[in-house]
Design an enzyme around this catalytic site. Sequence first.
Site, PDB file in Angstrom:
ATOM      1  CE  LYS A 220     -69.669  23.760 -32.344  1.00 47.79           C
ATOM      2  NZ  LYS A 220     -68.692  24.806 -31.592  1.00 47.79           N
ATOM      3  CG  ASP A 225     -63.676  22.364 -34.144  1.00 48.32           C
ATOM      4  OD1 ASP A 225     -63.078  22.404 -35.278  1.00 48.32           O
ATOM      5  OD2 ASP A 225     -63.839  23.578 -33.596  1.00 48.32           O
ATOM      6  CE  LYS A 232     -60.901  23.488 -31.918  1.00 50.61           C
ATOM      7  NZ  LYS A 232     -61.253  24.646 -31.215  1.00 50.61           N
ATOM      8  CG  ASP A 243     -67.026  21.953 -30.827  1.00 50.07           C
ATOM      9  OD1 ASP A 243     -67.486  22.496 -30.092  1.00 50.07           O
ATOM     10  OD2 ASP A 243     -66.720  22.228 -31.860  1.00 50.07           O
ATOM     11  CG  ASP A 304     -61.030  26.371 -34.196  1.00 47.31           C
ATOM     12  OD1 ASP A 304     -61.850  25.506 -34.145  1.00 47.31           O
ATOM     13  OD2 ASP A 304     -60.348  26.791 -33.419  1.00 47.31           O
ATOM     14  CD  GLU A 306     -66.319  24.471 -35.833  1.00 46.18           C
ATOM     15  OE1 GLU A 306     -66.958  23.839 -34.851  1.00 46.18           O
ATOM     16  OE2 GLU A 306     -65.315  24.990 -35.713  1.00 46.18           O
ATOM     17  NE  ARG A 308     -68.603  31.916 -34.614  1.00 45.01           N
ATOM     18  CZ  ARG A 308     -68.084  32.598 -33.978  1.00 45.01           C
ATOM     19  NH1 ARG A 308     -67.790  33.774 -34.456  1.00 45.01           N
ATOM     20  NH2 ARG A 308     -67.373  32.042 -32.858  1.00 45.01           N
TER      21      ARG A 308
END
Length: 454
Positions: A220, A225, A232, A243, A304, A306, A308
């Site tokens: 990933k 993010d 967030k 991230d 949030d 995202e 996956r």
Amino acid sequence: MSATFAPDTSDASPLWALWQGDPLPEDAGTWPEAAGFSAKSGEICLLPDGSGGLKGALLGLGDRSTAARERFTLARATSLPKGIWRPVLPEGLDPDEAALALLLGQYRFTRYKGSTYAGAQFVCPDGADARHIEAIAAGEFLTRDLINTPASDMGPVQLESAARALASEIGASIEVTTGAALLDANFPMIHAVGRASDQEPRLIDIRLGEQGPLVTIVGKGVCFDTGGLDIKPPASMGLMKKDMGGAATALGLLKMLAGTGAADGLRLRVLIPAVENSISANAFRPQDVLTSRKGLTVEVNNTDAEGRLVLADALTLATEEKPDLLISLATLTGAARVALGPDVPPFYCDDDAVAHALAKAAKTVRDPLWQMPFWEPYEPLIEPAIADLDNAPSGGMAGSITAALFLRRFAEGAGRYLHLDIYGWQPVAAPGRPKGGVGQGARAILAALPELAG
């Protein structure tokens, strides 16, 4: 930063590592007793030579029965005075583990300070495989550097540059699909997540080796993010430069595999969907329905969640050539941290032999992992009313499991599938692991790979 051992020169000073209760070396004289040295974990006693210099040093390892609680105690030796030190290990201390501890302890993230590590250096301990350990440390240093670099200097463009540099270094091929070309190549969810950023989303595809079992690693690469339109709060956004820790760990693992020779006899593929989850007029929205590369539709119930989404398209691509082993690495869920804390990432695998091999290797090399279940009774939680899948089931329970179940839908077709929900960050400094970015799971995978790949 170099991850190498010093040459064994005649002027290297001895460093005796001692368990509590072990007899002192004869060369230590009476000074340690006079100084109150008791070999507590991390305790250092410098040995004067009587003329204003040093003739060596002692490093305490603590009690044998409790030493396992603290990984890489020997890394504390990097607080010794500058110079070259020759470690002398006691019985029962693994030479490779000691060697790795000494190198990991030298890591410093100095990009923005204009300095480099200039402290103690170490000769490789007797019995350790210097080339193997140096390659592992080099891979870990790469992972840490990538995670520690702020998003202003580590967006999708710079992550691609780092991947290209590694590919060139190890003789791998690399292809990158960027921006609108993602739609033409049928990666709609990678494009949707990353399209709001000034840096275009991209899919990085690295290949190494032409014969043997195919091992595909998907990392990933969300370089920052914000949470998207489901933004967030500040406390949750502060660490989001990490991230892309799954991508950083995948690249570090690839460097380890190439450097140790473990890549020989394998076909390796690393896929990194590199995006920023940003906010702008064209950001994807809550309750949008996206159609994935696989054709499954996904209702976005939280922008949030995202990671996956981008992993799903990359996993689908991976399965199209039916890899023998498919691995996903992702800083995916806060639920995993609530369950197991920052030090112990959960992993998911339906193959008992693979799971056992990985768990055993994780314990052996002190790269902790803990198996969690693909709990099939939770499958209905990821199935919303108006689409095939839900990216963020309501209720807030079993978040790491439902995320893993979501990803497994896109990993069908691989011979074996292994998912790691890592944290990628060391919140409190520990021996060999300064506060900041850290690789998790890579050393365990490296150690277990002959069994994992079949």
